[in-house]
Write an enzyme that holds these catalytic residues in place. Structure first.
Site, short mmCIF file in Angstrom:
data_model
loop_
_atom_site.label_atom_id
_atom_site.label_comp_id
_atom_site.label_asym_id
_atom_site.label_seq_id
_atom_site.Cartn_x
_atom_site.Cartn_y
_atom_site.Cartn_z
N TYR A 228 -3.38 -12.87 3.64
CA TYR A 228 -3.93 -11.83 3.84
C TYR A 228 -3.05 -10.39 3.62
O TYR A 228 -1.85 -10.43 3.87
CB TYR A 228 -4.32 -11.49 5.52
CG TYR A 228 -5.08 -10.04 5.72
CD1 TYR A 228 -6.34 -9.79 5.15
CD2 TYR A 228 -4.26 -9.17 6.39
CE1 TYR A 228 -6.77 -8.67 5.47
CE2 TYR A 228 -4.90 -8.05 6.50
CZ TYR A 228 -6.06 -7.57 6.38
OH TYR A 228 -6.57 -6.16 6.41
N ASN B 175 -0.76 0.58 7.72
CA ASN B 175 -0.97 -0.36 8.96
C ASN B 175 -0.03 -0.03 10.01
O ASN B 175 1.31 -0.28 9.70
CB ASN B 175 -0.96 -1.84 8.66
CG ASN B 175 -2.18 -2.29 9.25
OD1 ASN B 175 -2.46 -2.01 10.36
ND2 ASN B 175 -2.65 -3.42 8.71
#
Length: 526
Positions: free
Chosen positions: A58, A200
């Site tokens: 991912y 993030n």
């Protein structure tokens, strides 16, 4: 704040709110140590190896959020990282304070330097260049839900790496392209995983928490001093601050506040003058300062402790442990800080609430020698009456801002991110409440100083006398109505500049060491 060296080692050093602010204010230089650089380079190579193998991981060779099952080719992995910064730059509203944006850069470097995010050394060096040269990106204040990280604000923060967006440089807001031209810089070519690693994380929430910790600590310390000044002005009792009482209900904050206020009142001629008076006990706003100020201090301590964990954590996703182990988890989720920020927001509001009650009490004229509305010739003069209207308005506004942002959650990312923290909203809101609190304390400082004047020629303890003299250097005693807004603005400056806290540093050396220690080694260091 603890004394530290002039250098901080990102990735190795233990970051605190105080150190982060010192770096942001150019008092300390942050550098990446050679040991951290080795870890960063090794971890970056792991990412490159994963891409070469072509196994689905991912954020490295897949799409993001609900696109996590969409595979990205080797050739397109770099385009993916550039695209994510641009597509996620959807913030709106006014830019956040430049110091907040700089703190975001500092906190992000600390997290990435741990060597688990797959970032390239060259990318980190460019971020350091922005910090060291005070070329600080423009970041809109709205758009983050506090998970999956502070995506929108962090995207804006790092647009300049691509030569996009705007920065504040030498006091001017300019396009990044203009900055690059002036310094012969070129855009960074982000590699696999880098864009996601940059955007993030919880650095928007954490940067706000850094300022909350610093500003609330200042308000807490000044509220104790101003409250003690009001006790003297209204002839309150010293007994509610005896340690014998607070050892029987031993909350850290309560014990600390009681000891500070008792130290401020000891040796006071004013206190001795009414030692045998008929009053049995004071109203709660005077008597319960250890319980109320102390509870707010406990809330502050809780946020400070959690923030230090956050400042020394890796908060992006996925985490690259080794070539064999990458973990797609939820360390970007802002809930741990979001709840503590809401708690601190309430603590700040309550500090203002009890301060407003003391101001009201001072205007009643029920304390011997202190006239109603703090002025002797009322009728033609309104005295300090309307100042309390202002604090009532501010206290009420703060109460309305106390609904916990972390109690809300709206699913995003087509349900992939089905629970979010809203800690970003809580952080912004907490700073608004503290800004209002500073104004309330400023008005209490004016009213306490005015009441204190009616106790002359009696004197208080060393610190309170010095604080009162410092206030009178900036705002004179009022014997008739005037434009009190001017006085309020001066008092707000005294609070924001921590002028009354610095009075202690200037005390004569003959002042007892015990008294100085009480105020220089506090529970509330950050």
């Amino acid at each position: 704040m603890a004394t530290i060296s002039n250098q901080f080692l990102y990735g190795e050093g233990y970051l605190t709110a105080g150190i982060a602010l010192q770096i942001a204010r150019n008092e300390v230089k942050g550098i990446i140590s050679e040991a951290s650089r080795t870890k960063i380079k090794d971890n970056r190579q792991v990412v490159e190896n994963i891409v070469a193998k072509g196994e689905a991981v991912y954020g490295i060779n897949t799409g993001f959020g609900p696109l996590c099952t969409t595979m990205i080719s080797k050739e397109e992995t770099r385009i993916l990282q550039s695209n994510i910064l641009q597509s996620h730059s959807v913030g709106v509203g006014e830019p956040i304070d430049t110091e907040l944006a700089k703190l975001m850069l500092i906190l992000k470097v600390q997290s990435l330097s741990k060597g688990y995010s797959g970032i390239a050394e060259t990318t980190l060096d460019r971020i350091l260049w922005h910090i060291d040269n005070d070329a600080i990106p423009i970041v809109p204040c709205q758009g983050s839900v506090g998970a999956s990280g502070d995506l929108a604000p962090l995207s804006h923060l790092f647009l300049p790496l691509l030569g996009l967006g705007e920065v504040v440089y030498e006091g001017k807001r300019i396009p990044t392209s203009e900055l690059f031209e002036a310094h012969n810089l070129s855009p960074i070519d982000l590699g696999p995983k880098e864009g996601l690693a940059l955007i993030n994380g919880t650095q928007f929430i954490a940067a706000h928490a850094v300022q909350v910790v610093a500003k609330l600590q200042s308000c807490l310390s000044q509220a104790d001093i101003i409250g003690a000044l009001m006790i003297e002005g209204l002839q309150g009792s010293i007994k509610p601050f005896f340690s014998e009482l607070h050892q029987l209900r031993a909350y850290k904050g309560n014990i600390h506040v009681a000891a500070r206020i008792k130290a401020l009142l000891e040796g006071s001629e004013i206190m001795e003058d009414h030692a045998a008076c008929e009053r049995v006990q004071d109203p709660y706003s005077l008597r319960c300062m250890p319980q109320v100020h102390g509870a707010s201090r406990n809330a502050w301590l809780h946020l400070k402790e959690l923030l230090e964990v956050e400042l020394n954590s890796v908060t992006d996703n996925p985490i690259v442990i080794s070539e064999e182990l990458t973990i797609s988890g939820g360390s970007f989720h802002g809930q741990p800080l979001a709840m503590a920020i809401d708690y601190a927001c309430l603590a700040a509001s309550e500090l203002g609430n009890i301060s407003d009650r003391r101001i009201y009490l001072a205007l009643e004229g029920t304390s011997p020698g202190v006239p109603k509305l703090l002025l002797e010739n009322t009728g033609i003069n309104s005295g300090y009456m309307i100042l309390q209207y202002t604090t009532a308005a501010l206290a009420s506004e703060n109460k309305g801002l106390c609904f916990p942002s972390s109690a809300d959650s709206i699913p995003t990312s087509l349900g992939q991110e089905d629970h979010v923290s809203m800690g970003s909203i809580g952080g912004r809101k907490a700073l608004r409440v503290i800004n209002n609190l500073e104004k309330i304390l400023a008005i209490e400082l004016l009213t306490a100083a005015q009441a204190f004047d009616y106790r002359k020629p009696l004197k208080s303890g060393t610190i309170l006398n010095a604080v009162h003299e410092k206030v009178r250097e900036h705002v004179s005693f009022a014997d008739k109505d005037r434009v009190f807004a001017i006085d309020i603005e001066k008092a707000i400056s005294l609070i924001k500049d921590q002028t009354i806290l610095r009075v202690i540093d200037g005390l004569d050396e003959t002042v007892s060491n015990t008294l100085k220690t009480q105020f220089s080694n506090e529970l509330d260091k950050y």
